[in-house]
Design a protein around this motif. Structure first.
Motif, PDB file in Angstrom:
ATOM      1  N   ARG B 404      33.027  35.195  47.697  1.00 12.94           N
ATOM      2  CA  ARG B 404      31.956  34.250  47.389  1.00 12.94           C
ATOM      3  C   ARG B 404      32.102  33.679  45.981  1.00 12.94           C
ATOM      4  NH1 ARG B 404      27.643  34.218  43.359  1.00 12.94           N
ATOM      5  NH2 ARG B 404      25.878  33.102  44.227  1.00 12.94           N
ATOM      6  N   THR B 405      32.265  34.557  44.990  1.00  9.93           N
ATOM      7  CA  THR B 405      32.197  34.092  43.607  1.00  9.93           C
ATOM      8  C   THR B 405      33.536  33.570  43.097  1.00  9.93           C
ATOM      9  OG1 THR B 405      30.372  35.605  43.159  1.00  9.93           O
ATOM     10  CG2 THR B 405      31.564  34.756  41.249  1.00  9.93           C
ATOM     11  N   PHE B 406      34.640  34.161  43.546  1.00 13.67           N
ATOM     12  CA  PHE B 406      35.928  33.817  42.942  1.00 13.67           C
ATOM     13  C   PHE B 406      36.800  32.911  43.807  1.00 13.67           C
ATOM     14  CE2 PHE B 406      34.184  37.431  40.864  1.00 13.67           C
ATOM     15  CZ  PHE B 406      34.285  37.038  39.544  1.00 13.67           C
ATOM     16  N   ALA B 408      35.091  30.956  46.807  1.00 17.19           N
ATOM     17  CA  ALA B 408      34.250  29.854  47.299  1.00 17.19           C
ATOM     18  C   ALA B 408      33.593  29.070  46.165  1.00 17.19           C
ATOM     19  CB  ALA B 408      33.185  30.394  48.251  1.00 17.19           C
ATOM     20  N   TYR B 409      33.083  29.754  45.163  1.00 24.43           N
ATOM     21  CA  TYR B 409      32.377  29.042  44.078  1.00 24.43           C
ATOM     22  C   TYR B 409      33.327  28.058  43.387  1.00 24.43           C
ATOM     23  CZ  TYR B 409      30.159  28.794  39.358  1.00 24.43           C
ATOM     24  OH  TYR B 409      29.665  28.399  38.137  1.00 24.43           O
ATOM     25  N   PRO B 410      34.534  28.463  42.975  1.00 19.13           N
ATOM     26  CA  PRO B 410      35.457  27.441  42.440  1.00 19.13           C
ATOM     27  C   PRO B 410      36.207  26.673  43.525  1.00 19.13           C
ATOM     28  CG  PRO B 410      36.336  29.657  42.053  1.00 19.13           C
ATOM     29  CD  PRO B 410      35.044  29.839  42.757  1.00 19.13           C
ATOM     30  N   HIS B 411      35.867  26.882  44.768  1.00 23.18           N
ATOM     31  CA  HIS B 411      36.446  26.137  45.896  1.00 23.18           C
ATOM     32  C   HIS B 411      37.977  26.160  45.835  1.00 23.18           C
ATOM     33  CE1 HIS B 411      35.364  23.666  49.351  1.00 23.18           C
ATOM     34  NE2 HIS B 411      36.421  22.921  49.112  1.00 23.18           N
ATOM     35  N   PRO B 445      28.279  28.799  50.456  1.00 25.66           N
ATOM     36  CA  PRO B 445      28.444  27.350  50.339  1.00 25.66           C
ATOM     37  C   PRO B 445      29.920  26.939  50.347  1.00 25.66           C
ATOM     38  CG  PRO B 445      26.833  28.110  48.744  1.00 25.66           C
ATOM     39  CD  PRO B 445      27.442  29.337  49.369  1.00 25.66           C
TER      40      PRO B 445
END
Lengths: 627, 627
Positions: B404-406, B408-411, B445
């Motif tokens: 999620r954080t590493f 998806a967040y920076p896509h 997301p």
């Protein structure tokens, strides 16, 4: 060519500038982490002003060296170095943690020029460094990857996974630097979760080990150079540092981990750091930009609430994590088997109150959420009732399989009680904002999922969860929200609460969105639309009866949550309605997007979750169906 | 009193019995892990027949010693010891991994008498032991906690988190025993992810370290006794063992990690283990209880499929993980930047084919899924296209925050490609069945979430995912499913596929449930009900258009998924419909329950997910709306 003495002098002077920048940023933002930023300053300065091959004009230059600040909360030191090196304008430093800004509460590689890797969740950066070093290993010219870790991060097993992998892959283009100031959020590292003998650990993981004085510029340069020359294995530098270095009253004080200075402290600190006119600067920076109580979201009229027979104790804003902390102490006195497991953030999760009162039943596990989850499972098998405490992102996602397979599958009596739900850790940014947890937790069979809507609801529902036999996920707010209920209100797990009666539309809300829903109902009332408001504090098991009753009554449903609109409250209500009583509905929440750093009320506005948006969406829903 | 010589003789003889039980169970089940069971046998026998204070008549006796088999896949050795000690009838051993049985594929503390802790996911047991030892530390009389770990498990950082915690809490009532046979699923430990020097590691984590010959009964007893006497710190015993010990052709062979013997191998093994009439036993055990192709779920008529212009290549059953393995090799030849990161199960995830063909682009990370996720993120920043490969429970849940954080967040351009989706690792049981992952992943997301419906769909969608720029979660089946499509069928991410047209009801299915949906449509057709079938291979972004078009056309919707009915496909479709076109709907899937071990087709039947259940539910939905 610059000789060594002048090089060192230049870097030392630069470091003082960086320190002033750090203080200025954090003072202006009134949010951030000075202690760890200052302890890392000399190292980051040495890297950015001498060691790293980088090009401020071309931040994505393929041949650049890479830097990862695994201890992402120290990013003010990183931002200051990047700005002073020219990656972006210095004035931008004053936008730290501001909405629509590029300087997030924790580093964001997509927003900030020069940031090579997103961090903020501890224990992750070295893994990123392993991946980068692997990807760059065979490239010519060779580039080097530096990862700055905190000492507390070494509690995370993932660091040791990364350590094992780096040695296996012989990553001699990787250097880890440990900012060893011996302080983490909850106290001294050697007390929170001792990791000495540290040198021996890294040796046993097959790394080349160096030590240095992290505030001696000459020593820093020499050691980094030596580490870079090592062949066929990764190198680690244990940098002995002082937290808060450079500001007398911050040095070696764990209180200064995540606190911003007040006016006097700022002036004093800047004086110590050689600023010219600290008082003038202070006055310039100080602007009344903080939300006043009346401009905030607490202006729900007393009439509106009393009309629904709820007593509004007062209009104070209180984070529900505070209520959790209080409830724990009360329950601790009643339930001798209740124990608390904490992951180094007791001051923030408020379990520190329990720790003080019942030290023998408080277990400090350090920054190691996965281990702590399964340990909680183990403890529960011996008759204890463990409350597992950390932030929501970690409790739900870092320890997700652990919760699912080792707590929920055997249906053990563990309470995962987490703060920083939704975007309520507003200033901290995405890494600390759990906006996917409710949906994830709701998917797990047999897990009870709760987010109380205010202080009193929290006290009551923490109590109910403690008495309930089985696994529970409880989510609290970091930021303050209004008090809605009175001490006499009662709450039952799995039963929604009808807060305000209405005939035209049903607004079903959870957690910190409840006050927004109530406010929206008032706004709708002013236009003659009668809205029913339901507090759906228990997301799982969902109260099917109250949903169907209200949908039957009003014919229109709106869900409101501080969470993605997928899978959470909106998903749960949609599932109930579509199978039983298909009813026009809209969902309010984050729309397939991560949020950002910023003031909580401003974020709610930006991401369409404020009372005003609820009001507008409700009208649209009614209009759409009319036409 | 028993003297030492006779004690050892008794235990050695008992261990041979246990070994025969193990072989018998696994042969009967035609599923299970002989290698690691046999290597652990002498240790577990010593524990259960001499060391542990336990009471078979009272398995929950509060004063008992505790045992956790962290290497849960070796549970046949545990089950055999428990049965032979009288915790449950010996005949029950023949129900290993059978539906409705108490002997799950991995240990389940709620089902099996004498099992103190659920395990199966590696790297977890020591954490459970820490929790138990903490909970029992102050109890009188003192009880001792033993945890048996595999060597491969030491790749998991959580083991080192637990190690740090155990030392901090001075858990002298905790003894870890490492079954060090130097073989894990993908090969020798010293190759997969080297962890030597092992003694030095544990010393650096402040444990008392012992070593022993794990097949020398006298040595085992003495060492365990010594370890138990250590004060103020936990103790670890490095037990040198041989995988497959006792059966010549299994010894030191990593192929025998998770393979069941055939008829000849069983007879041969039992002979070596001193069985009286192995051939007779073999004939008794051998029953034709395995599913024949025709009794399985593949009997979708060719006509039904050709009617929708789909070419059915043949009726072979193929797990989609196989198609993934093939696709990777093809893509590897085309895309030089494509790399594969694997967590020690390449033989099972089928990335071993890529490893063989492109060894320089295959990165073996061992059993360390969290590190591997963030390393994949790091690699992607250097221009690589990492395929992250493991089982779905681990890719989605063990590395959840990391994804999620590493990622998806920076896509970032990382493909999380996971096998063992849903209940398709049917025999393995709950710890290996990801039945919550789709909902969890859908909440994140910007993450694309895909589960292809057959071999050809998998090949096409893996290709599409590789070409797509951004994070993707791809879920495959462990067990075999029918081929539905032909090689010329095309698939687009985010576009559902209309497989069969109909007018009365829409069945929307994903993954391995697609064939069940098609079969159900045939059954409905026989009753004059015309069902439309849609393959919703992409769960996120969901194809809103196809949902609304079909709902508009038929007026009734049924979703079918190998997943919890919350948050997954059912949730996604419910969310689309309720906001746009409220339409009567039902969801097929697991109903807030974990599944269990058993044959895949039988599990589908038991948990209400077979074609027959879809058929019945469709009729109920239509009937309910008629009335």
């Amino acid at each position: 060519m610059e000789n060594r003495a002048s090089l060192i002098e230049r870097l030392e002077s630069q470091a003082q500038t960086i320190r002033r920048d750090i203080l200025t940023m954090i003072y202006k933002a009134q949010s951030g982490h000075p202690g760890g930023s200052l302890s890392a300053t000399d190292i980051v300065t040495a890297l950015y002003f001498h060691v790293l091959r980088v090009d401020p004009g071309n931040p994505k230059w393929l041949e650049r060296d890479r830097f990862i600040m695994s201890k992402g909360h120290a990013c003010p030191s990183w931002y200051a170095c990047l700005a002073e090196r020219g990656f972006f304008p210095k004035e931008e430093l004053l936008t730290l943690r501001e909405i629509n800004g590029r300087l997030q509460g924790h580093p964001d590689m997509k927003k900030t020029p020069g940031i090579d890797f997103t961090t903020g969740s501890l224990g992750q950066g070295l893994s990123g460094g392993v991946g980068m070093a692997l990807g760059l290993k065979r490239k010519k010219p060779s580039t080097h990857v530096y990862v700055l870790l905190s000492d507390g991060e070494l509690n995370e097993g993932q660091v040791w996974e990364a350590a094992m992998a780096a040695a296996k892959f012989k990553l001699d283009n990787l250097t880890a630097i440990i900012d060893y100031n011996d302080l983490q959020l909850d106290g001294y590292c050697h007390e929170v979760m001792p990791f000495e003998p540290l040198r021996e650990k890294w040796l046993a993981f097959n790394w080349q080990v160096f030590e240095m004085d992290g505030h001696d510029m000459g020593n820093i340069l020499d050691t980094i150079e030596k580490a870079k020359r090592i062949k066929d294995k990764p190198s680690v530098i244990i940098a002995h540092t002082v937290k808060g270095k450079g500001v007398s009253f911050m040095e070696d004080k764990c209180d200064w981990h995540g606190k911003s200075p007040n006016d006097e402290q700022f002036v004093q600190a800047m004086k110590e750091l050689g600023a010219d006119n600290p008082q003038t600067l202070q006055k310039e920076l100080r602007k009344p930009s903080r939300p006043s109580k009346s401009s905030f979201l607490s202006d729900i009229s007393r009439e509106s609430l009393s009309a629904t027979n709820k007593k509004v104790a007062d209009q104070n804003l209180i984070p529900t994590r505070d209520a959790f902390g209080e409830a724990l102490v009360e329950l601790g006195a009643e339930m001798p088997n209740l124990v608390v497991l904490e992951a180094d953030i007791s001051k923030s999760t408020r379990t520190n109150r329990f720790a003080k009162r019942f030290p023998a039943r408080f277990y400090q596990f350090g920054i190691a959420e996965a281990n702590m989850m399964v340990a909680a499972a183990g403890m529960s098998t011996t008759g204890k009732i463990p409350f597992y405490s950390t932030y929501a992102v970690f409790g739900s996602m870092r320890a997700c399989e652990q919760l699912r397979t080792f707590v929920a599958y055997p249906h053990l009596n563990v309470k995962v009680a987490v703060s920083h739900g939704g975007i309520t850790p507003a200033n901290d940014g995405v890494t600390h904002q759990a906006t996917e947890d409710l949906g994830m937790m709701r998917t797990i069979p047999g897990l009870v999922v709760i987010m109380p809507g205010d202080y009193y609801a929290t006290k009551a529902l923490v109590r109910a969860a403690a008495k309930y036999k089985g696994p529970v996920y409880l989510r609290f707010t970091r930021d303050a929200i209004p008090i809605i209920y009175g001490s006499e209100d009662s709450f039952e797990i799995g039963k929604g609460k009808l807060l305000r009666e209405g005939n035209d539309i049903s607004i079903i809300a959870i957690g910190d969105m409840l006050c927004q829903a109530l406010k929206a109902a008032e706004l709708l009332g002013e236009e003659g639309i009668s809205a029913e408001v339901i507090d759906m504090h228990t997301l799982k098991p969902i109260d099917q009866d109250i949903i169907l009753t209200t949908a039957q009554k009003t014919g229109y449903v709106l869900t409101v949550e501080d969470h993605q609109i997928e899978c959470g409250l909106g998903g749960a209500v949609a599932e109930v309605l579509i199978e039983n009583l298909p009813t026009p509905m809209r969902r309010i929440g984050l729309r397939n997007t991560f949020a950002e750093s910023g003031r909580y009320d401003l974020l709610l506005e930006k991401y369409g979750m404020s009372a005003n948006h609820i009001f507008i969406t409700a009208k649209q829903l009614l209009d759409a169906s009319d036409s």
